[in-house]
Design a protein around this motif. Structure first.
Motif, PDB file in Angstrom:
ATOM      1  N   SER A 195       0.804  -1.221   0.000  1.00 32.84           N
ATOM      2  CA  SER A 195       0.000   0.000   0.000  1.00 32.84           C
ATOM      3  C   SER A 195       0.839   1.274   0.000  1.00 32.84           C
ATOM      4  O   SER A 195       0.506   2.241  -0.686  1.00 32.84           O
TER       5      SER A 195
ATOM      6  N   GLU B  74       0.331   3.949  -2.895  1.00 33.04           N
ATOM      7  CA  GLU B  74      -0.196   5.281  -2.584  1.00 33.04           C
ATOM      8  C   GLU B  74       0.742   6.375  -3.080  1.00 33.04           C
ATOM      9  O   GLU B  74       0.301   7.401  -3.607  1.00 33.04           O
TER      10      GLU B  74
ATOM     11  N   ARG C 187      -0.245   9.119  -5.893  1.00 33.39           N
ATOM     12  CA  ARG C 187      -0.202  10.574  -5.653  1.00 33.39           C
ATOM     13  C   ARG C 187       0.592  11.278  -6.743  1.00 33.39           C
ATOM     14  O   ARG C 187       0.193  12.336  -7.238  1.00 33.39           O
TER      15      ARG C 187
END
Length: 645
Positions: free
Chosen positions: A499, A503, A507
């Motif tokens: 994760s 992530e 982004r």
């Protein structure tokens, strides 16, 4: 290899191997030479001649009209009769022939000939449009390699491409089509890869580079090692896609095709009923009734409706093919136009699939370059992507590598090696390790939050530093995602990565939704959920683990340049140049095709209703009905061809 090269003369051209076809002639020239178009034009000339001789010789005029009927209507009559006898169904071709013959039977020879001429002209234009739209794709087949120059201990021999096996060596002379997927083992050249990737500029290739079957060698001779059998080459898969694309119609077109038979029967029944009942119920004369019926038969025929969909879809597919985006069928172009969400795999799709060293942090006791040299020396024999990234980093900084002794793997952790008599270890970071210095722990946590894969470096039993690596986002990924957002499309990442890394990449790329730590079956599950939430969902991926998700999506798009065979097999669309910006561009093109299709259907339907109502309310002459109906057919075809620009 050098001995082989010295004994083999290389000529600039070869009569034995296939060479690129002649430069494409202008579309207008092809149109005038098109068989159906030639018949239509001859029919029109005969029609005008019959009209011109009408005041001089009625018999000669009728003979010319009959010739116009025969030449202009032969192909359409043949198609209509085949549909009638083979499929037991009526189509628009028989309706038009019946209307023309009906007009002639009551003395309207010129009107019937005009109907045949314009109908033949619109049919020729539609046929040419379909061929022209698929020309950019089908031209690939003309470059299918058939022969190859195989190099072995006995010298050079000309063999069929199907006889090549993985590991064989072939010679590709300048200007020839490369016969197989392979690796360059000797030589360098600029390769024209337009047939595979859509790139307009030749790509320089040298020792160790990949080449593809169906691409064109430049000025240099190449020795290529075969890496794929003939049926497994990327080029063969593209040809299979082309053949599938030519046979698959979008849902709207399939619906119209099914409707055409029912509609044609309805028109025939209505025409017969009009001829039989109107004189009895409306007190019309038989000649007046028959004339009205013939006008109705002309204006009610669904020519324009039938031609509303495929020219636009095929034009969009052709335009996409020129830019390296290949569709396996028109249905996928139609579905892509309704896309509401696009899901991406991470590694190799949004990212380049090649990790880079983002940071090397060492404690005060150690010199940074010494630590980098030790890490790279220990990893130099490994082919792991992270190991290769560390070696590349050392080479970029000019670090000299040393020999590694006593190299051994530490299962579940990393590696150990003796560098210059000193033991070095590189392995998995554990921020909960009590032996890890606090300065390294803090730095490790920060780097992990930024999406890096972090390894610790030990000299003996002492921690020397940490090294962070991360796959980098493709340069075009951010632009591609932003373009999708501008179109109101939700973007999703589906990845098996952890994760934190997912992530961070999301982004940077601007992704809306992120699902991480996924197995292949988990990706299928989330694709199903996305389809329930958004309807049409597109999946973009490149790996074997993406194949189930590509198949589960409304439209699966595979990365053709570096994608796996499994991904290419199940995908509906292939990006041959791996350019993600083409995703938004192609969705935009598909939306335009949808808009044009709707415009055509509404326009064609409105014209038919207007002409039918005018025939019964006001009364319109047969020539005006012919021009109005067939003119609308030509207009919808030309409207669809706008996408070729």
């Amino acid at each position: 290899m050098q001995a082989i090269q010295k004994t083999m003369p290389v000529k600039q051209n070869s009569a034995n191997l296939p060479t690129p076809g002649p430069r494409r002639r202008k579309s207008l020239g092809r149109l005038l030479r098109h068989k159906e178009m030639m018949f239509a034009i001859i029919s029109g000339v005969l029609m005008l001649a019959g009209w011109g001789f009408g005041s001089w010789s009625q018999v000669l005029s009728i003979i010319l009209y009959i010739a116009a009927y025969a030449i202009g209507g032969f192909m359409k009559a043949k198609e209509g009769l085949e549909t009638l006898f083979k499929e037991r169904d009526l189509d628009v071709n028989l309706l038009m022939i019946a209307a023309a013959l009906g007009a002639a039977s009551i003395g309207y020879w010129n009107e019937g000939a005009m109907l045949i001429f314009i109908f033949a002209l619109s049919g020729a234009l539609e046929s040419f449009a379909s061929e022209q739209s698929l020309r950019d794709i089908s031209a690939l087949i003309a470059l299918r390699p058939e022969k190859a120059l195989k190099v072995d201990d006995n010298g050079v021999s000309l063999v069929n491409v199907e006889e090549l096996a993985v590991g064989d060596l072939v010679l590709v002379k300048p200007g020839e089509v490369i016969p197989t997927d392979g690796l360059i083992r000797s030589g360098s050249s600029a390769i024209d890869q337009a047939t595979i990737t859509g790139e307009s500029i030749p790509v320089d290739k040298a020792l160790g580079d990949d080449v593809y079957a169906g691409t064109i060698n430049g000025e240099g001779a190449l020795y290529v090692e075969v890496t794929s059998p003939a049926e497994g080459t990327l080029f063969s898969k593209i040809i299979a896609m082309v053949e599938q694309a030519q046979n698959e119609a979008p849902q709207t077109q399939r619906f119209i095709k099914r409707l055409e038979g029912l509609y044609a029967k309805g028109v025939v029944i209505t025409t017969v009923a009009l001829i039989v009942l109107a004189p009895l119920l409306l007190d019309w004369s038989w000649s007046f009734t028959f004339y009205k019926a013939m006008v109705f038969l002309v204006v009610a025929s669904p020519c324009a409706l039938v031609s509303s969909v495929m020219p636009a879809i095929l034009s969009a597919m052709s335009k996409s093919a020129r830019k390296g985006v290949l569709f396996k069928g028109g249905a996928h172009m139609d579905h892509l136009g309704g896309a509401k969400a696009v899901a991406f795999d991470k590694t190799g799709t949004l990212t380049a699939g090649e990790p880079i060293v983002t940071e090397l942090y060492v404690t005060e006791k150690y010199d940074r370059l010494d630590v980098l040299a030790a890490c790279a020396s220990a990893e130099n024999l490994s082919q792991h992507p992270l190991a290769r990234a560390i070696v590349r980093k050392a080479e970029e900084e000019g670090v000299i590598l040393q020999g590694a002794d006593d190299l051994k793997a530490l299962p579940g952790w990393g590696i150990e090696a003796s560098i210059g008599g000193v033991i070095w270890r590189i392995g998995k970071a554990d921020e909960n390790d009590p032996e890890l210095p606090s300065v390294l722990r803090e730095r490790l946590q920060k780097l992990a939050e930024e999406g890096n894969t972090v390894s610790v470096i030990q000299q003996g039993e002492e921690y020397a530093g940490i090294i962070a690596l991360r796959d980098h986002v493709r340069p075009q990924s951010k632009v591609a995602i932003q373009r999708l957002h501008d179109m109101g499309i939700v973007t999703v990442m589906l990845t098996g990565d952890r994760s934190g890394t997912a992530e961070a990449i999301a982004r940077e790329a601007g992704i809306d939704l992120v699902y991480s730590d996924l197995l292949p079956q988990d990706k299928v599950k989330y694709i199903s959920e996305l389809r329930e939430a958004y309807g049409n969902v597109v999946m973009v991926g490149d790996g074997v683990n993406d194949a189930p998700a590509l198949a589960a999506a409304t439209v699966g798009i595979a990365m053709g340049g570096g994608g796996s065979g499994a991904a290419l097999d199940v995908a509906d669309v292939v990006l041959m140049n791996d350019n993600l910006e083409r995703v938004a561009e192609t969705i935009g093109l598909a939306r335009r095709a949808r808009v044009i299709t709707k415009q055509n259907l509404v326009f064609a339907g409105a014209v038919i209703l207007l002409l039918i109502s005018s025939n019964f309310i006001q009364g319109i002459p047969l020539p005006l009905g012919v021009v109005g109906h067939e003119g609308s057919t030509i207009l919808v075809i030309l409207n669809g061809l706008r996408l070729l620009r």
